[in-house]
Design an enzyme around this catalytic site. Structure first.
Site, short mmCIF file in Angstrom:
data_model
loop_
_atom_site.label_atom_id
_atom_site.label_comp_id
_atom_site.label_asym_id
_atom_site.label_seq_id
_atom_site.Cartn_x
_atom_site.Cartn_y
_atom_site.Cartn_z
N TYR A 117 0.78 -1.28 0.00
CA TYR A 117 0.11 0.06 -0.07
C TYR A 117 0.86 1.29 -0.01
O TYR A 117 0.69 2.19 -0.72
CB TYR A 117 -0.90 -0.06 1.06
CG TYR A 117 -1.79 1.30 1.26
CD1 TYR A 117 -2.79 1.75 0.43
CD2 TYR A 117 -1.13 2.26 2.01
CE1 TYR A 117 -3.26 2.69 0.43
CE2 TYR A 117 -1.81 3.52 2.44
CZ TYR A 117 -3.15 3.81 1.28
OH TYR A 117 -3.47 4.76 1.45
N SER A 175 -3.40 14.11 7.20
CA SER A 175 -4.41 13.88 6.24
C SER A 175 -5.99 13.66 6.73
O SER A 175 -5.97 13.21 7.95
CB SER A 175 -3.88 12.45 5.56
OG SER A 175 -5.07 11.87 4.56
N GLN A 197 -4.55 18.46 5.70
CA GLN A 197 -4.84 18.27 4.47
C GLN A 197 -6.30 17.50 4.32
O GLN A 197 -6.97 16.88 4.90
CB GLN A 197 -4.03 17.06 3.86
CG GLN A 197 -4.23 16.74 2.67
CD GLN A 197 -5.39 15.50 2.35
OE1 GLN A 197 -5.23 14.72 3.27
NE2 GLN A 197 -5.91 15.61 1.28
N TYR A 200 -9.71 16.66 1.54
CA TYR A 200 -10.52 16.56 0.30
C TYR A 200 -11.68 17.07 0.25
O TYR A 200 -12.32 17.27 1.31
CB TYR A 200 -10.72 15.14 0.11
CG TYR A 200 -9.19 14.13 -0.04
CD1 TYR A 200 -8.51 14.26 -1.15
CD2 TYR A 200 -8.53 13.43 1.17
CE1 TYR A 200 -7.57 13.13 -1.06
CE2 TYR A 200 -7.64 12.97 1.12
CZ TYR A 200 -6.83 12.80 0.07
OH TYR A 200 -5.79 11.97 -0.57
N THR A 212 -6.22 18.79 -1.29
CA THR A 212 -5.81 17.91 -2.43
C THR A 212 -6.92 17.83 -3.44
O THR A 212 -7.92 17.65 -3.26
CB THR A 212 -5.52 16.67 -1.92
OG1 THR A 212 -4.36 16.79 -0.87
CG2 THR A 212 -5.11 15.57 -2.83
N LYS A 260 -2.58 21.14 -3.55
CA LYS A 260 -1.79 19.90 -3.85
C LYS A 260 -2.31 19.25 -4.80
O LYS A 260 -3.47 18.86 -4.85
CB LYS A 260 -1.39 19.18 -2.37
CG LYS A 260 -0.72 17.90 -2.82
CD LYS A 260 -0.45 17.13 -1.49
CE LYS A 260 0.49 16.20 -1.76
NZ LYS A 260 -0.32 14.90 -2.18
N HIS A 262 0.22 13.01 -6.70
CA HIS A 262 -0.09 12.09 -5.66
C HIS A 262 0.94 10.82 -5.67
O HIS A 262 0.36 9.56 -5.17
CB HIS A 262 -1.44 11.48 -6.20
CG HIS A 262 -2.64 11.11 -4.85
ND1 HIS A 262 -3.25 12.33 -4.16
CD2 HIS A 262 -2.45 10.41 -3.80
CE1 HIS A 262 -3.76 11.82 -3.24
NE2 HIS A 262 -3.38 10.77 -2.83
N ASP A 317 6.49 17.58 -4.85
CA ASP A 317 6.06 16.43 -4.04
C ASP A 317 6.23 15.16 -5.24
O ASP A 317 5.65 15.42 -6.45
CB ASP A 317 4.68 16.31 -3.62
CG ASP A 317 4.06 14.93 -3.22
OD1 ASP A 317 4.87 14.49 -2.30
OD2 ASP A 317 3.43 14.42 -3.74
N MET A 371 13.67 10.73 -2.50
CA MET A 371 14.05 9.37 -1.92
C MET A 371 15.46 9.89 -1.19
O MET A 371 15.97 9.04 -0.50
CB MET A 371 14.24 8.28 -2.60
CG MET A 371 12.77 7.58 -2.73
SD MET A 371 12.12 6.78 -1.55
CE MET A 371 12.76 5.20 -1.48
N GLY A 429 6.67 11.58 1.67
CA GLY A 429 5.64 10.66 2.14
C GLY A 429 6.20 9.46 2.40
O GLY A 429 6.51 8.97 3.52
N ARG A 430 6.42 8.57 1.40
CA ARG A 430 6.82 7.35 1.37
C ARG A 430 8.12 7.19 2.04
O ARG A 430 8.54 6.20 3.05
CB ARG A 430 7.35 6.67 0.00
CG ARG A 430 6.10 6.23 -0.89
CD ARG A 430 6.32 5.57 -2.11
NE ARG A 430 5.47 5.26 -2.97
CZ ARG A 430 4.83 6.10 -3.73
NH1 ARG A 430 5.13 7.21 -4.05
NH2 ARG A 430 3.84 5.60 -4.58
#
Length: 408
Positions: free
Chosen positions: A54, A136, A158, A160, A186, A276, A300, A331, A335, A354-355
């Site tokens: 995910y 979020s 954030q 929606y 977003t 965003k 995203h 964004d 890494m 994020g990741r």
């Protein structure tokens, strides 16, 4: 002919410096990690496959994700030498306020699924690092609880656009009451993207114990033990939901949102407003005309439309369209601290990740997030020194270029 002899113990002893073994599991996982890629491998070993996928996956055939990483691989730095780089200042201004790094911990959903310490762990690390963190709407910690758990942090919320506009107004009011600094809207999620890894894994929220997940969990008992012995995993913004991510987006998000909704939100929210999900110059110009303070060039994380534009490649045209009327952030695909420096040198005010911090969270909770922050900060500092610059303000187009695709 070489004459050989047996070495003396006094000669060998200084060379034998075995690393002290880490007795605690978290320390054992984090000790060898010297890059975000190392944290990713540690996260993959600890988390169930569906949970790791995910975080790690993207939409469709994941071409966008691959292209984003390829864009950063094509970055070529142009250093200058014989500069005094004994002292490096990594600070900058983000939304008009000082930040210790040109970095923001971006919003991620279902964060306690990665590790039960969840959003509060990320918020505390961000506060100590001196950078903003965006909670979020799809988070697993409430607006109020995060504010209590990360006092002194620069918290953004954030949002929606939901079908139920009343819920949106409630979120805005709660964020204001809890002292959140900024609102992040977003705009690239009118419908759910086709996340094939999630579909193949049968991922539901909360995770369900199918035969497949049970067998997978048997090799990762620590993650399941944390899940089953702590408070239930659920959305802080919803009373109760069970199903897939696509089910939730289809039920709750409004596919009919337009620029008029940005204008409505501008009137409803008195603080800084960030949009965003911008992927072209025209959209950037439109939302800035509607009064937003910053835009995030983002697709995203490649998780919505496969073969979407690559943010690093779109950044120049967005900068030209926005000018000095709003901050521009980047964004997607970041890494390393070198990636952050590249984005800033190309004109972004700051980068969102994020990741990168989620890998740390999966690997070791709050300590893993702290390790990710330390790695990124160290890489930003060393990259700047090697470029021959001593402050973020010095970074510019003369320090970076993109090699043509296929140039190696």
């Amino acid at each position: 002919m070489t004459t050989r002899r047996y070495p003396r113990w006094s000669e060998l002893a200084p060379l034998l410096r075995p690393r002290r073994p880490a007795l605690r599991p978290v320390e054992h996982r984090l000790a060898p990690a010297v890059s975000i890629a190392d944290l990713r491998l540690a996260a993959r070993r600890r988390a169930p496959r569906a949970v790791f996928d995910y975080t790690d996956g993207a939409a469709g055939d994941e071409r966008t994700l691959s292209r984003m990483r390829d864009a950063f691989a094509r970055v070529e730095f142009h250093p200058t030498v014989l500069r005094d780089v004994a002292r490096i200042d990594t600070s900058t201004d983000i939304l008009g306020r000082p930040a210790a790094l040109p970095l923001v911990f971006g919003p991620t959903g279902f964060t306690r699924m990665m590790h039960t310490e969840g959003e509060p762990a990320v918020g505390r690390v961000a506060a100590r690092a001196g950078i903003p963190y965006a909670l979020s709407t799809m988070g697993t910690t409430s607006i109020e609880r995060l504010a209590a758990e990360a006092p002194g942090g620069r918290l953004w919320f954030q949002l929606y656009l939901w079908r139920d506009r009343g819920a949106g107004r409630d979120f805005v009011a709660r964020a204001a009451a809890a002292g959140y600094e900024a609102l992040v809207l977003t705009v690239d999620t009118p419908v759910a993207g086709p996340r094939l890894r999630d579909a193949r894994n049968g991922l539901t929220i909360p995770p369900s114990l199918t035969l497949r997940t049970f067998l997978d969990g048997a090799t990762r008992p620590g993650w399941w033990w944390d899940l089953l012995t702590t408070e239930p995993l659920e959305f802080a913004s919803l009373r109760r939901f069970e199903g897939t991510v696509a089910d939730l987006i289809g039920r709750m998000f409004d596919p009919a949102a337009t620029i008029a909704d940005v204008e409505w939100l501008r009137d409803a929210w008195g603080g800084p407003l960030v949009v965003k999900g911008i992927q072209n110059a025209a959209d950037a110009r439109a939302v800035v005309d509607a009064g937003v303070d910053a835009v995030v060039v983002s697709n995203h994380g490649g998780r919505q439309l496969d073969r979407a534009p690559v943010p690093l490649e779109v950044l120049p045209e967005v900068l030209d369209a926005v000018g000095d009327r709003a901050d521009v952030y980047l964004d997607g695909g970041i890494m390393s601290g070198g990636d952050v420096v590249a984005a800033v040198a190309m004109g972004a005010r700051a980068a969102l990740v994020g990741r990168a911090y989620l890998y740390g969270l999966m690997a070791g909770g709050e300590r893993g997030v702290a390790r990710a922050a330390d790695i990124l900060a160290g890489e930003v500092r060393s990259t700047m020194a090697l470029l021959g610059v001593t402050s973020v303000a010095e970074l510019g187009p003369r320090h970076v270029s993109l090699r043509p695709p296929g140039a190696g």
